[in-house]
Every structure is written in structure tokens, then in C-alpha cells.
Design a protein around this motif. Structure first.
Motif, PDB file in Angstrom:
ATOM      1  N   ARG A 112     -21.730  -6.515   2.778  1.00 31.58           N
ATOM      2  CA  ARG A 112     -23.111  -5.897   2.717  1.00 31.58           C
ATOM      3  C   ARG A 112     -23.938  -5.904   4.113  1.00 31.58           C
ATOM      4  NH1 ARG A 112     -25.539  -8.622  -0.814  1.00 31.58           N
ATOM      5  NH2 ARG A 112     -24.233  -7.778  -2.712  1.00 31.58           N
ATOM      6  N   ALA A 113     -23.896  -6.946   4.762  1.00 31.69           N
ATOM      7  CA  ALA A 113     -24.568  -7.322   5.931  1.00 31.69           C
ATOM      8  C   ALA A 113     -24.143  -6.531   6.913  1.00 31.69           C
ATOM      9  CB  ALA A 113     -24.797  -8.681   6.305  1.00 31.69           C
ATOM     10  N   TYR A 114     -22.603  -6.509   7.058  1.00 31.26           N
ATOM     11  CA  TYR A 114     -22.271  -5.788   8.443  1.00 31.26           C
ATOM     12  C   TYR A 114     -22.006  -4.349   8.036  1.00 31.26           C
ATOM     13  CZ  TYR A 114     -20.730 -10.041  10.219  1.00 31.26           C
ATOM     14  OH  TYR A 114     -20.465 -11.261  10.921  1.00 31.26           O
ATOM     15  N   GLY A 115     -22.162  -3.673   6.980  1.00 35.70           N
ATOM     16  CA  GLY A 115     -22.135  -2.417   6.215  1.00 35.70           C
ATOM     17  C   GLY A 115     -23.384  -1.976   6.746  1.00 35.70           C
ATOM     18  N   LEU A 117     -24.918  -2.556   8.966  1.00 34.28           N
ATOM     19  CA  LEU A 117     -24.938  -2.312  10.475  1.00 34.28           C
ATOM     20  C   LEU A 117     -23.952  -1.080  10.936  1.00 34.28           C
ATOM     21  CD1 LEU A 117     -24.600  -6.022  12.019  1.00 34.28           C
ATOM     22  CD2 LEU A 117     -26.755  -4.661  11.465  1.00 34.28           C
ATOM     23  N   GLY A 118     -23.688  -0.459   9.911  1.00 35.15           N
ATOM     24  CA  GLY A 118     -22.891   0.723  10.362  1.00 35.15           C
ATOM     25  C   GLY A 118     -21.331   0.362  10.592  1.00 35.15           C
ATOM     26  N   LEU A 119     -20.792  -0.948  10.382  1.00 38.03           N
ATOM     27  CA  LEU A 119     -19.403  -1.251  10.886  1.00 38.03           C
ATOM     28  C   LEU A 119     -18.401  -1.181   9.705  1.00 38.03           C
ATOM     29  CD1 LEU A 119     -20.625  -4.617  12.407  1.00 38.03           C
ATOM     30  CD2 LEU A 119     -20.300  -2.341  13.617  1.00 38.03           C
ATOM     31  N   ARG A 120     -17.532  -0.564  10.094  1.00 43.04           N
ATOM     32  CA  ARG A 120     -16.153  -0.250   9.205  1.00 43.04           C
ATOM     33  C   ARG A 120     -15.451  -1.487   8.852  1.00 43.04           C
ATOM     34  NH1 ARG A 120     -11.057   3.268  10.408  1.00 43.04           N
ATOM     35  NH2 ARG A 120     -10.530   1.674  11.873  1.00 43.04           N
ATOM     36  N   PRO A 121     -15.313  -2.083   7.953  1.00 39.75           N
ATOM     37  CA  PRO A 121     -14.494  -3.569   7.757  1.00 39.75           C
ATOM     38  C   PRO A 121     -13.111  -3.344   7.584  1.00 39.75           C
ATOM     39  CG  PRO A 121     -15.518  -2.782   5.802  1.00 39.75           C
ATOM     40  CD  PRO A 121     -15.935  -1.657   6.622  1.00 39.75           C
ATOM     41  N   ARG A 140     -13.147  -3.674  -3.117  1.00 40.36           N
ATOM     42  CA  ARG A 140     -12.991  -2.271  -3.273  1.00 40.36           C
ATOM     43  C   ARG A 140     -14.493  -1.631  -3.377  1.00 40.36           C
ATOM     44  NH1 ARG A 140      -9.326  -0.045  -7.379  1.00 40.36           N
ATOM     45  NH2 ARG A 140      -9.514   2.004  -6.195  1.00 40.36           N
ATOM     46  N   PRO A 141     -15.516  -2.334  -4.209  1.00 43.22           N
ATOM     47  CA  PRO A 141     -16.835  -1.712  -4.360  1.00 43.22           C
ATOM     48  C   PRO A 141     -17.587  -1.474  -2.920  1.00 43.22           C
ATOM     49  CG  PRO A 141     -16.537  -3.335  -5.917  1.00 43.22           C
ATOM     50  CD  PRO A 141     -15.405  -3.730  -4.984  1.00 43.22           C
ATOM     51  N   TYR A 142     -17.075  -2.201  -1.754  1.00 44.08           N
ATOM     52  CA  TYR A 142     -17.809  -2.042  -0.570  1.00 44.08           C
ATOM     53  C   TYR A 142     -17.057  -1.104   0.508  1.00 44.08           C
ATOM     54  CZ  TYR A 142     -20.187  -5.665  -2.639  1.00 44.08           C
ATOM     55  OH  TYR A 142     -21.120  -6.469  -3.498  1.00 44.08           O
ATOM     56  N   GLY A 143     -16.105  -0.203  -0.062  1.00 44.49           N
ATOM     57  CA  GLY A 143     -15.474   0.823   0.548  1.00 44.49           C
ATOM     58  C   GLY A 143     -14.365   0.283   1.579  1.00 44.49           C
ATOM     59  N   VAL A 144     -13.927  -0.820   1.305  1.00 49.26           N
ATOM     60  CA  VAL A 144     -12.872  -1.513   2.391  1.00 49.26           C
ATOM     61  C   VAL A 144     -11.591  -0.812   2.064  1.00 49.26           C
ATOM     62  CG1 VAL A 144     -11.656  -3.759   3.093  1.00 49.26           C
ATOM     63  CG2 VAL A 144     -14.199  -3.517   2.468  1.00 49.26           C
ATOM     64  N   VAL A 180      -2.561  -0.228  -6.522  1.00 54.58           N
ATOM     65  CA  VAL A 180      -4.116  -0.265  -6.831  1.00 54.58           C
ATOM     66  C   VAL A 180      -4.572   0.870  -6.175  1.00 54.58           C
ATOM     67  CG1 VAL A 180      -6.175  -1.400  -6.855  1.00 54.58           C
ATOM     68  CG2 VAL A 180      -4.234  -2.605  -7.184  1.00 54.58           C
ATOM     69  N   ASP A 181      -4.499   1.441  -4.929  1.00 57.49           N
ATOM     70  CA  ASP A 181      -5.133   2.263  -3.995  1.00 57.49           C
ATOM     71  C   ASP A 181      -3.801   2.823  -3.102  1.00 57.49           C
ATOM     72  OD1 ASP A 181      -6.183   4.003  -2.404  1.00 57.49           O
ATOM     73  OD2 ASP A 181      -8.199   2.678  -2.183  1.00 57.49           O
ATOM     74  N   PRO A 182      -3.386   3.899  -3.243  1.00 59.54           N
ATOM     75  CA  PRO A 182      -2.243   4.278  -2.510  1.00 59.54           C
ATOM     76  C   PRO A 182      -2.571   4.541  -1.031  1.00 59.54           C
ATOM     77  CG  PRO A 182      -2.735   6.212  -4.206  1.00 59.54           C
ATOM     78  CD  PRO A 182      -3.352   4.837  -4.437  1.00 59.54           C
ATOM     79  N   HIS A 183      -3.925   4.936  -0.948  1.00 65.19           N
ATOM     80  CA  HIS A 183      -4.508   5.311   0.491  1.00 65.19           C
ATOM     81  C   HIS A 183      -4.855   4.177   1.121  1.00 65.19           C
ATOM     82  CE1 HIS A 183      -4.489   9.243  -0.979  1.00 65.19           C
ATOM     83  NE2 HIS A 183      -5.223   8.849  -2.270  1.00 65.19           N
TER      84      HIS A 183
END
Length: 418
Positions: A112-115, A117-121, A140-144, A180-183
Motif C-alpha cells: 500500500r505504501a509503495y503503491g 508512491l505510484g511504484l509498480r511492484p 493479488r488485491p494490490y495488483g501485483v 491462478v492467473d495466466p497473465h
């Protein structure tokens, strides 16, 4: 961050491939000549997320980065676009998996903190199927969507299984995660140095079914360490390494990544000096000119770090000479070709927001002439770092040529406006 063997030293003369290379630097001889920037010759795309740093997750004084608003403000101002963090399940929670990391802070707080700041994890996970799936579920809820399996093939990340064992586990874990996530983008092997990328290991990761295949190849490399002095030339060896790796991979859909880089891999006397600023700027620009992703190590790590209680360190200013760090417009979204016969200066340039970066590690002033092909004229804003934070030196009109005097141990960024 472990370094079981020391990478071979670089010879006194290093040429970064044939044009289109972003820089040529010789370590001896008085070559001289005109530096030519070709703004119409793109050599690499430069998305914002190509510039990143590692979240060390250390809890040293004055506490972890996520609990320090001064550190967070400084990191947010830097202008980087990505963060790399090792996460692992421990005692029923997903927390820092880094050696020495603060395990009292849950993964969601870091992300959350790094997100914000606009940083892609990019998340490093242990080379263990159950551990990797537990982390995937938590983040996954944080878009990683970007992961590295294992770290430096070490015991701490459960990756000390040999080359064949690593390939076998990578394929198994990647397939399980992509069910779980093919992408997902999944990279490795994150070796401690380039030489660790031997052919059987590399081919084992590439010659696999799509669900099991590596999305990007990752390795780590530092200028020096363990008492060895890093040379200016060591900042440029990423160029030939990445050129060779691109040929070995032979597939443009597979990305390249330098998952850790810095002047030294320990707190050597060179750290926390202007030499570190020049070295980091040079190494970062070299990596980016090859179209690779670069992660500096790390946000909080004594003299190796980017900040100390919100105070920018020399590595910070090395990155800032490319991003601008809110002081000036950073380099553009396309790296372009530079022909540079000067033996004392590393030169890089970008188009689409044109800029020129000149790194001079030597101990004497250096006069340079830069010709700008494809530039229609306008103004040049000359920013320079000689002691950390850059200063605006001059704004002046320019047509197709610049003449500058570079101070010793300096980085100069010329921002070109219409």
C-alpha cells in the motif's frame, strides 16, 4: 543480497559494443572527438517502470521506511516507477522475506505504501510452490502481476538447489501460479552475478512450455565489494553483458532485468561519496540503453541506500540525474544512439522529451562538444551534480551543438526544450 563469488574484474579498456550503443568509454588513451547524439535513432524504449529500487524492508533507526513519512516523501519525489520486494509466509502471515527484514509489518502495508508512491511492484518469492502461492494469494488485491522466483540461488530463498533443481522448481511453481492467473510475468533466476547465467540454466528456463517459461531473465551485479575498489569502467560492463544476454535469449518477447545494482555490495569507503552518484547514474543509463529493467539496491541500506530519515544519499542523486526528482524534467521515453569517442566521459541521450546525460568520473575538468542530430533548436537547461543534489547551472539557446566544461567527478544533464 549474497555474493558467493566475486565477479571477474574489468580490464582497463572497455568498449560498449558497436553503434547503436548508448556510450563508448575507453579507460586509457586520449581519444577525444565530438560526441554525436542522434535524436532520430531510437535504440530502446524507456517506460517509467524500467527505473526501480529494492525495498530492503530493514528496520534500522529511525524505523522501517513505511513508518517514516520523511523517507516516503523522498522516495516519492525521486521519480522512479517500480519497487522490488521479497515477501514470504512466516508464522501464518505474509511479511518481508528478505534477510534482516522487519517481519512485524504485513505485506499489504508495504504494498500500500509503495503503491501510493505510484511504484509498480515486482515481488520476489521463495523457490517453494506453497510459499509462492501463499504470497500470490496475499498480493493479488494490490495488483501485483510481476514476480521473481528465488533470490541469488541462495538457501535463504530456498533456491540453493543447483541449476537443474532450480529449473525443475521454476517450471513447477510458474505453472502453478499461472493456473491462478495466466497473465503473470514470472522471472528468474536472479543469479548473484552475470557469470551465473550459464547456458544449461538459461536454456532450461527458455525452452519450456508457455505456462512454465520465464518471462524475463534476471541477474544481479555490483561494481565491487569485500574491500575491492569499484572502477568507473565497472558501471559500463552492464552494456556488453546485456548485449550478450539478448543474443543468447534470442527472443524479443523475453525481458531482461538487473534485479540489484549499486557501486558496492557492502558499505565500502567509496559509498556515500560523489563517486557513487556518478557510478549509479552511469550504470543506470547503461542498463536502460539496453532496454532492460533496473533495480537499485536499496531504499534503506546504510551508505548503499537511497535515503536516511528522508535525507537523499549519493545513490539517490545518481538516479535523480535521469529522473529529475521533481527538480527538472527527466529523460524521455526513448533512449537514442550516441557516438562517443571521448575516453573520459560516458554519454547517453533520450528523445520524446530530449535530454543528454554526461557522466565524468575523472579527476580533472573535461571540455566536451556535443552535436545534436535531429534537434530543431531551442533552449538547453544544464543541471549538474558535483556534490549530491543537482543545481541549475545555466539556461541558454542552442541550435545543433553544445559546448560544455565538465567538472571532475560530476554528472551533467542537459534538458532540451523547443
Amino acid at each position: 543480497m549474497t555474493h558467493p563469488t566475486r565477479a571477474p574484474s574489468v580490464g582497463r579498456r572497455l568498449i560498449l559494443g558497436a553503434l547503436p550503443a548508448a556510450a563508448v568509454l575507453a579507460a586509457c588513451g586520449d581519444v577525444g572527438g565530438e560526441i554525436v547524439v542522434d535524436l532520430e535513432w531510437p535504440i530502446a524504449q524507456l517506460p517509467r517502470a524500467a527505473i526501480g529500487f529494492t525495498a530492503t524492508t530493514f528496520a534500522d533507526v529511525p524505523g522501517p521506511v513505511v513508518g517514516n513519512p520523511r523517507d516516503l516523501a523522498a522516495l516519492g519525489a525521486l521519480g522512479a516507477g517500480a519497487v522490488r520486494i521479497h515477501l514470504a509466509p512466516r508464522d501464518g502471515a505474509v511479511v518481508s522475506g528478505a534477510r534482516g527484514g522487519d517481519r512485524s509489518i504485513p505485506a499489504e502495508r508495504w504494498l500500500r505504501a509503495y503503491g501510493e508512491l505510484g511504484l509498480r511492484p515486482t515481488v520476489v518469492v521463495d523457490l517453494d510452490r506453497d510459499a509462492a502461492l501463499a504470497v500470490l494469494d496475499a498480493v493479488r488485491p494490490y495488483g501485483v502481476r510481476r514476480f521473481v522466483l528465488g533470490n541469488e540461488m541462495d538457501a535463504h530463498s530456498r533456491a540453493d538447489v543447483g541449476d537443474a533443481g532450480y529449473v525443475r522448481r521454476f517450471r513447477e511453481i510458474a505453472a502453478a501460479m499461472r493456473r491462478v492467473d495466466p497473465h503473470l510475468e514470472i522471472g528468474g533466476p536472479a543469479t548473484a552475478h552475470y557469470e551465473g547465467l550459464n547456458d544449461p540454466l538459461l536454456r532450461g528456463l527458455l525452452d519450456a512450455p508457455p505456462a512454465q517459461r520465464v518471462s524475463f531473465v534476471d541477474f544481479h551485479a555490483y561494481g565491487a565489494g569485500e574491500g575491492e575498489t569499484a572502477t568507473p569502467e565497472s558501471a559500463l560492463r552492464y552494456g556488453p553483458w546485456l548485449d550478450a544476454l539478448r543474443e543468447r535469449v534470442a527472443d524479443p518477447s523475453v525481458g531482461l532485468q538487473v534485479g540489484e545494482f549499486n557501486l558496492n555490495w557492502a558499505d565500502e569507503p567509496q559509498n556515500n561519496t560523489q563517486a557513487q552518484t556518478v557510478w549509479v547514474a552511469t550504470a543506470l543509463a547503461t542498463i536502460l540503453s539496453r532496454g532492460a529493467v533496473a533495480f537499485q539496491y536499496g531504499d534503506r541500506s546504510a551508505a548503499m541506500g537511497l535515503t536516511s530519515d528522508g535525507v537523499p544519499m549519493p545513490s539517490y542523486w545518481g538516479i535523480a540525474m535521469l529522473t529529475g526528482a521533481g527538480l527538472f524534467r527527466g529523460i524521455g521515453t526513448r533512449m537514442v544512439a550516441v557516438h562517443n569517442p571521448d575516453p573520459d566521459v560516458a554519454a547517453f541521450a533520450s528523445a520524446a522529451d530530449p535530454a543528454v546525460v554526461l557522466a565524468h568520473p575523472g579527476g580533472r575538468e573535461r571540455a566536451v562538444r556535443v552535436r545534436l542530430r535531429g534537434y530543431g533548436g531551442g533552449s538547453a537547461h544544464v543541471w549538474r551534480s558535483t556534490a549530491g543534489r543537482p543545481e541549475l547551472i545555466v539556461v541558454r539557446p542552442v541550435t545543433d551543438q553544445l559546448e560544455l566544461t565538465l567538472p571532475p567527478v560530476s554528472v551533467t544533464t542537459v534538458v532540451l526544450d523547443p
